[in-house]
Enzyme design. Structure first.
Site: not given
Ligand code: NAD
Length: 489
Positions: A166, A262, A296
């Site tokens: 992304n 992450e 996110c």
């Protein structure tokens, strides 16, 4: 809601010199895989699908460069990372095109990512010059009084990096920049969907003067190249960004190696009765639907004071319906496609599940191919997947609350903990709510979707292990080494 026509696909004007980079040179591995534009399925190019043996070659090469002990001083690392930051800006147009074509960002969003990546490299260059230790209090104990000592920060060695689709440039920069600033070698496996951006970035690192044997790019699948890289015995640290489930698998494969993870988010925003309602509504819409929700930090759950819920919801729906869904290359487009049709169908299914269990559809709810229209739901049962899991798509839920305590409890009722937002004009309330939210960062009077690349980034529970943000990643990718000198020996 308007829908812009996707424009006819033009061929990508940039192609990498080869499908991968390892052992200090561009190489084509034995197998290759196609890269498609998710908007229309057109073929953009082919890259290497690295096999475990090829990953081994890449890791062994980088490990040899690191072990050679060849002096790569901090000032030189600072210089080349600064040069790379400049080159990223100089090649902004090309990078914007590659990010936007192989990924899901509109040209506007891709251009913004290029600027962020240059910033990440600039911060990395800065950190290369700040790797300091301190003297240690040996004389504080009788056993140490004849010693003088200090610690320095040493590179961990070989970093294995795995990145998602992304943010195909800036998240690669968040691995490469800190690893190189810390004096490490690094082998990176980009997401299957977006390897061309990583290869364009590799070209920039080489042109900026990063030694070619210090890093490698091994495109490939997660179960092939990814697993081989994470499990490699010469890897000293695994830095992973991606989903929680993949993160679990990566942790199992990595075993006792150092890991930085992450992972995902299921981010909440609280809108209190005294909030600037219009500011909050626009920020929530921007934060929920940017990159079609594939972020996110996306806003997924909004809890709004029941006294202003009706007007706030109206504002959100109006702003959502004003968004243009369409072709990524069209500068009028606000919302591009999801990364593939399978993902768009998954989002559609999660929305359908919520509706089947009593949720009300306020906007969107439509899908065509890889496009899913920005969708607003209310009255969603607490156990629907759009509430409990990470949607990673353009879906926003809005629920009213009666007390601030209830809102905080509902926001915290998730396995994730990346970021949150709270809108209020009361300073005391803002601070109290911020302290009680179990997340890595709270944005006051903004949505969860804000960060600068210099802040510690990550969150508790399923949102990750450790923190990125350049300085914190450099810290994690280096370790203290003590030197103690006995006097009079
Ligand atoms: P993903 O977890 O499907 O894939 C991420 C990467 O892991 C890809 O490169 C993939 O090939 C690789 N991979 C898959 N299986 C593997 C295995 N067994 N071993 C090693 N590597 C493997 O994620 P995605 O769909 O590309 O990205 C979306 C996810 O990333 C979301 O959950 C999002 O929240 C998360 N994300 C987090 C951050 C953050 O900084 N916290 C930033 C961006 C995205």
């Amino acid at each position: 809601m308007p829908a812009a026509e996707p424009q006819a696909a033009a061929p990508l004007t940039w192609q990498p010199p080869a499908g991968a980079l390892w052992s200090g040179r561009w190489v084509d591995g034995a197998s290759s895989m196609p890269v498609h534009d998710p908007e229309d399925g057109s073929l953009l190019g082919r890259v290497t699908d690295a096999s475990p043996a090829e990953v081994d070659e890449a890791v062994t090469g980088v490990a040899a460069a690191v072990a050679s002990g060849e002096n790569w001083p901090a000032w030189r690392r600072r210089e080349v990372l600064d040069a790379a930051a400049q080159l990223v800006l100089k090649r902004r147009e090309l990078l914007t095109q590659v990010i936007s074509r192989e990924g899901c960002k509109t040209v506007q969003e891709a251009g913004g990512e290029v600027a962020r990546a240059a910033e990440t490299l600039r911060l990395s260059a800065q950190q290369a010059g700040c790797l300091t230790g301190e003297t240690l209090p040996f004389s504080d104990t009788p056993r140490g009084h004849d010693r003088l000592g200090w610690y320095t920060r040493e590179p961990v060695g070989v970093v294995a990096a795995i990145t998602p689709f992304n943010d195909p440039l800036n998240l690669v920069a968040h691995k490469m920049g800190p690893a190189l600033a810390g004096g490490n070698g690094i082998v990176l496996k980009p997401a299957e969907a977006t390897p061309l951006t990583a290869l364009a970035f590799a070209r920039i690192l080489l042109d900026a003067g990063v030694p070619a044997d210090r890093f490698a790019i091994v495109p490939g699948t997660g179960s092939g190249a990814g697993r081989a890289l994470v499990g490699h015995h010469l890897v000293d640290l695994v830095s992973f960004t991606g989903g929680y489930r993949t993160g679990n698998e990566v942790a199992r494969t990595a075993g006792a190696k150092k890991t930085l993870m992450e992972l995902g988010g299921n981010n909440a925003v609280l809108v209190l009765a005294d909030a600037d309602r219009e500011l909050a509504a626009q920020a929530v819409v921007d934060g929920a639907f940017g990159v079609a929700g594939q972020n996110c930090l996306s806003v997924q759950r909004v809890f709004v004071d029941a006294r202003i819920a009706a007007r706030f919801t109206q504002d959100v729906v109006k702003a959502t319906e004003a968004l243009t869904v369409g072709g990524k290359a069209d500068p009028r487009t606000d919302i591009g496609p999801l990364i593939n049709e399978r993902e768009a169908r998954r989002v559609e299914e999660w929305v359908r599940e919520a509706l089947d269990h009593g949720a009300e559809l306020l906007a969107g709810g439509r899908r065509e191919g890889a496009f899913h229209w920005p969708t607003v739901l209310t009255g969603v049962p607490a156990d629907a997947r759009v509430m409990t899991d990470e949607v990673f798509g353009p879906v926003l839920t809005i629920e009213p609350f009666d007390t601030v305590d209830e809102a905080v409890a509902r926001a915290n009722d998730t396995h994730y903990g990346l970021q949150a937002g709270v809108f209020t004009t009361g300073l005391d309330t803002a601070l109290t709510v911020a302290e009680r939210l179990r997340v890595g960062a709270v944005m006051v009077n903004d949505s969860s979707d804000f960060r600068i690349d210099a802040m510690p980034f990550g969150g508790p529970r399923r949102s990750g292990v450790g923190r990125e943000g350049v300085r914190y990643a450099v810290e994690a990718m280096t370790e203290p080494k003590v030197i103690a000198v006995r006097r009079g020996a």
